[in-house]
Scaffold this motif. Sequence first.
Motif, PDB file in Angstrom:
ATOM      1  N   VAL A  34       0.850  -1.189   0.000  1.00  0.00           N
ATOM      2  CA  VAL A  34       0.000   0.000   0.000  1.00  0.00           C
ATOM      3  C   VAL A  34       0.886   1.240   0.000  1.00  0.00           C
ATOM      4  CG1 VAL A  34      -1.843  -1.178   1.258  1.00  0.00           C
ATOM      5  CG2 VAL A  34      -0.138   0.138   2.528  1.00  0.00           C
ATOM      6  N   PHE A  35       0.303   2.357  -0.386  1.00  0.00           N
ATOM      7  CA  PHE A  35       0.995   3.636  -0.272  1.00  0.00           C
ATOM      8  C   PHE A  35      -0.009   4.669   0.223  1.00  0.00           C
ATOM      9  CE2 PHE A  35      -0.455   3.074  -4.611  1.00  0.00           C
ATOM     10  CZ  PHE A  35      -1.074   4.265  -4.933  1.00  0.00           C
ATOM     11  N   TYR A  48      -2.413  11.725   1.046  1.00  0.00           N
ATOM     12  CA  TYR A  48      -3.002  12.786   1.860  1.00  0.00           C
ATOM     13  C   TYR A  48      -4.287  13.282   1.194  1.00  0.00           C
ATOM     14  CZ  TYR A  48       1.390  13.170   4.509  1.00  0.00           C
ATOM     15  OH  TYR A  48       2.473  12.916   5.311  1.00  0.00           O
ATOM     16  N   THR A  49      -5.244  13.691   2.011  1.00  0.00           N
ATOM     17  CA  THR A  49      -6.489  14.245   1.494  1.00  0.00           C
ATOM     18  C   THR A  49      -6.242  15.673   1.031  1.00  0.00           C
ATOM     19  OG1 THR A  49      -7.765  12.873   3.019  1.00  0.00           O
ATOM     20  CG2 THR A  49      -8.901  14.746   2.019  1.00  0.00           C
ATOM     21  N   LYS A  50      -6.330  15.867  -0.262  1.00  0.00           N
ATOM     22  CA  LYS A  50      -5.918  17.128  -0.887  1.00  0.00           C
ATOM     23  C   LYS A  50      -6.615  18.347  -0.303  1.00  0.00           C
ATOM     24  CE  LYS A  50      -7.635  17.869  -4.870  1.00  0.00           C
ATOM     25  NZ  LYS A  50      -7.968  17.748  -6.301  1.00  0.00           N
ATOM     26  N   SER A  61      -5.326   8.668   3.574  1.00  0.00           N
ATOM     27  CA  SER A  61      -5.920   7.398   3.159  1.00  0.00           C
ATOM     28  C   SER A  61      -4.822   6.555   2.522  1.00  0.00           C
ATOM     29  CB  SER A  61      -7.065   7.636   2.171  1.00  0.00           C
ATOM     30  OG  SER A  61      -6.587   8.283   1.004  1.00  0.00           O
ATOM     31  N   SER A  62      -5.179   5.455   1.925  1.00  0.00           N
ATOM     32  CA  SER A  62      -4.173   4.603   1.294  1.00  0.00           C
ATOM     33  C   SER A  62      -4.727   4.004   0.006  1.00  0.00           C
ATOM     34  CB  SER A  62      -3.729   3.483   2.244  1.00  0.00           C
ATOM     35  OG  SER A  62      -4.813   2.626   2.541  1.00  0.00           O
TER      36      SER A  62
END
Length: 317
Positions: A43-44, A47-49, A75-76
Amino acid sequence: MGIGPRDVHIDVPLSNLVIGFEPTNTIVQDIYPVVNVNKQSDVFYKYTKGDFFRIPETTLRSPRTKGRTVNYNVSSDTYYAKNYALVDEIDYETMVNADAPLQIREKAARNLSNLLMLDYEDRVASQLRSGSNLGSHAAVASKWNSTASGTSDPFADIQTAKSAIRSTTGLEANTIIFGRDVYNALLRHADILDRIKFVQRGVVTKDLLAALFDVDKVLIGNAIKNTAEENQADSFSSIWGKDTIVGHFTNGPDADGRNPSLGYSFRWTNPLFGTPMAVESWEDPDHGNYMNMRVQYYQEEKITAPELGYLWRDCVD
């Protein structure tokens, strides 16, 4: 009748000439940065823009208060590096009887690598040329292959794409990908020729187009593919078609979360196989009197920030 030239010479293949064609000028290696990963799947973080652009109702602090509290969310997403591989089987009889100029093994290895790269380019082009994968897409209203001045406006169209990217990300588009037919039309476009008529020799190049459209890089999609089945008449088509992709790409992965790329290639090195795209060979284990030659790699190409891309479809007739 005496002897002639045909009597004193037996034709043999030339050692310094073989006619052939190979795929060239792929651009996929200049589009998605490669992220080397330790596991085939993982997973990576993302960030919530919106959290980083939302100005609080007030930033004023009253005495004996600590100030307005803000936070952000994360989130991922996932990747899975699939195995892409091609094999050529070369029988011993062919190897030992082949004339030297054919260089059977070298040609086979290069063909495997070329086809894998062409397939890689085709996958990425298919991703980027699908409007639903990007933040915005539209068909060009006035085709750019009109040579009359004022009948189409590629500058306005490109600016529309750039503005769409900046308006939702704050980042500037830095790359434009033109299909070859589109590039050919721009070479003759009256508005472009008018802007450069006093520049050097007035010749349009991709570097000059990058300067005119105010981006770092212009890439030309020259690659073609044969869509015909084996043993059927060749049917060639352009991998990048008649489309234009405007986007923001980076030169590599960014661990700070400040400069994302429209997409990445997640590449895994299988420790049992070694370097991706390396050539490996082995004898047939069932004693079939042939040698196997293989080139392979593990990878997933993924659009990770679709709002950083804009597709103009059907830019020319």
